[in-house]
Design an enzyme around this catalytic site. Sequence first.
Site, PDB file in Angstrom:
ATOM      1  N   ASP A 238      42.417  29.622  51.188  1.00 58.28           N
ATOM      2  CA  ASP A 238      43.311  30.217  49.994  1.00 58.28           C
ATOM      3  C   ASP A 238      42.925  29.879  48.699  1.00 58.28           C
ATOM      4  O   ASP A 238      43.128  28.959  48.072  1.00 58.28           O
ATOM      5  CB  ASP A 238      44.920  29.430  50.240  1.00 58.28           C
ATOM      6  CG  ASP A 238      46.166  30.046  49.260  1.00 58.28           C
ATOM      7  OD1 ASP A 238      45.366  30.641  48.286  1.00 58.28           O
ATOM      8  OD2 ASP A 238      47.292  30.018  49.468  1.00 58.28           O
TER       9      ASP A 238
ATOM     10  N   LYS B   9      46.268  36.204  42.448  1.00 56.60           N
ATOM     11  CA  LYS B   9      46.495  36.047  40.819  1.00 56.60           C
ATOM     12  C   LYS B   9      45.482  36.613  40.030  1.00 56.60           C
ATOM     13  O   LYS B   9      45.587  37.501  39.370  1.00 56.60           O
ATOM     14  CB  LYS B   9      46.455  34.515  40.764  1.00 56.60           C
ATOM     15  CG  LYS B   9      47.744  33.777  41.304  1.00 56.60           C
ATOM     16  CD  LYS B   9      48.098  32.325  40.810  1.00 56.60           C
ATOM     17  CE  LYS B   9      49.390  31.782  41.019  1.00 56.60           C
ATOM     18  NZ  LYS B   9      49.723  31.423  42.441  1.00 56.60           N
TER      19      LYS B   9
ATOM     20  N   PHE C 206      50.113  24.733  48.785  1.00 57.90           N
ATOM     21  CA  PHE C 206      51.009  25.854  48.300  1.00 57.90           C
ATOM     22  C   PHE C 206      50.461  27.237  48.884  1.00 57.90           C
ATOM     23  O   PHE C 206      49.163  27.550  48.648  1.00 57.90           O
ATOM     24  CB  PHE C 206      51.483  25.899  46.966  1.00 57.90           C
ATOM     25  CG  PHE C 206      52.325  26.966  46.616  1.00 57.90           C
ATOM     26  CD1 PHE C 206      53.691  26.836  46.677  1.00 57.90           C
ATOM     27  CD2 PHE C 206      51.938  28.243  46.136  1.00 57.90           C
ATOM     28  CE1 PHE C 206      54.638  27.919  46.518  1.00 57.90           C
ATOM     29  CE2 PHE C 206      52.777  29.265  45.920  1.00 57.90           C
ATOM     30  CZ  PHE C 206      54.112  28.915  46.157  1.00 57.90           C
TER      31      PHE C 206
HETATM   32  C1  LIG Z   1      50.358  31.332  43.774  1.00 53.37           C
HETATM   33  C2  LIG Z   1      49.816  31.399  44.796  1.00 53.37           C
HETATM   34  C3  LIG Z   1      50.160  31.764  46.079  1.00 53.37           C
HETATM   35  C4  LIG Z   1      51.147  32.690  46.196  1.00 53.37           C
HETATM   36  O1  LIG Z   1      50.978  33.956  45.433  1.00 53.37           O
HETATM   37  P1  LIG Z   1      52.108  34.951  45.186  1.00 53.37           P
HETATM   38  O2  LIG Z   1      51.265  36.173  44.468  1.00 53.37           O
HETATM   39  O3  LIG Z   1      53.026  34.507  44.274  1.00 53.37           O
HETATM   40  O4  LIG Z   1      52.710  35.521  46.611  1.00 53.37           O
HETATM   41  C5  LIG Z   1      49.743  31.428  47.287  1.00 53.37           C
HETATM   42  N1  LIG Z   1      48.679  30.421  47.413  1.00 53.37           N
HETATM   43  C6  LIG Z   1      48.129  29.683  46.296  1.00 53.37           C
HETATM   44  C7  LIG Z   1      47.202  28.797  46.461  1.00 53.37           C
HETATM   45  C8  LIG Z   1      48.924  30.182  44.944  1.00 53.37           C
HETATM   46  O5  LIG Z   1      48.577  29.493  43.887  1.00 53.37           O
END
Ligand SMILES: *Cc1c(COP(=O)(O)O)cnc(C)c1O
Length: 417
Positions: A237, A266, A146
């Site tokens: 990420d 986050k 994700f």
């Molecule tokens: C939540 C998340 C995103 C997206 O972040 P947003 O601030 O909602 O755009 C991207 N990568 C990972 C691994 C996430 O958990």
Amino acid sequence: MQTLFPQVTINPFNADSFNEAVMSTYARFPLALERGAGCRVWDTDGREYLDFVAGIATCTLGHAHPAMVEAVTRQIQKLHHVSNLYYIPEQGELAKWIVDHSCADRVFFCNSGAEANEGAIKLARKYAHTVLDIEQPIILTASGSFHGRTLATITATAQPKYQKYFDPLVPGFDYVAYNDIRALEAAISELDEGDYGVAAILLEPLQGEGGVRPGDVEYFQRVREICDETGILLIFDEVQVGMGRSGKLWGYENLGVEPDIFTSAKGLGGGIPIGALMSKKFCDVFKPGEHASTFGGNPFVCGVALSVCQTLEKENILQNVQDRGEQLRNGLRAIASKYPDLITEVRGWGLINGMELAADIELTAPDIVKAAIDNGLLLVPAGPKVVRFVPPLIVTEAEVKMALQALDKAIATVATE
Ligand SMILES: *Cc1c(COP(=O)(O)O)cnc(C)c1O
């Protein structure tokens, strides 16, 4: 913990009028939250909940933490927004903190995880064109990943459910199985053809939304070697697993490898909107004017995020993450052992943990989450069969114990249905 301001009550809350005005992009639980303190939140009827969601792994210091209240108040009184046309001291200090506490050499600030990943994708493409001499660069990502909800990041997100109806998707992405080195090696050689070539590999050190799946150490070490041998950029990420959530400051520390580029969002601002793109070595790929963000790195978010980072360090919160994580996993395993037909696995790092339900039963993660809410505990699914536990990193021993008791009761109600 005391809050500085009087409690605001928007009671009675009217979900119908909410739904008339707000787009229905979320399937919401029937709960309206209006205040919080530490790991507790209260709904508009005054009911108290133990918050093991933390805004989805975001409220690092919980709710109304004095350090955040102080930083928000100070920063809004002093200066909250100017522009990156000028030097912003708070931005420089936050960048320095990140550089001093990670493998990164430099930082770019934006507003969200998806936007940070967009920056990483742009950087990798420019690097491919200008350094690797690849005309059609491909970025490899992992199935179950994700990376966000923008067009490029839903394309990077190798899960069809996020892409459906939004085609045409962005070109230049391909997918491989997670934790599978053979699949990765095969894809790299297959894609090295004509104008095409792999420019970057984008991976989560632990897949969050994909079901709390930790990366495999041997796999990640081999991926690092491949990138060193070929010049392919390794991008992590760290949006969900970074900023102390794993019990280390960065998820990659659990794998013994460092990325070339990584992203955070986050937990970085403890709940105020901030994203960041970090680079090691390849810091001057972008030239002035090639990438930007109006709000990115403004005095307000950087001043607050810096206080979150400093509090994390000063209060030795990483130790708490490790201890409470172990307590939580032990407790979850004890519950799982009572329901071997329902619960197949408990896994995670630090305070990002998942409890997987058996594939061959009807019970789903949202069923457990609903039952937990009825017992005063907020949880969030990570896919249809995994219940995720991502409390604030300041959660106490007593609170973990309470959460386990509430979960035990909740499961007892759904298990007998
Ligand atoms: C939540 C998340 C995103 C997206 O972040 P947003 O601030 O909602 O755009 C991207 N990568 C990972 C691994 C996430 O958990």
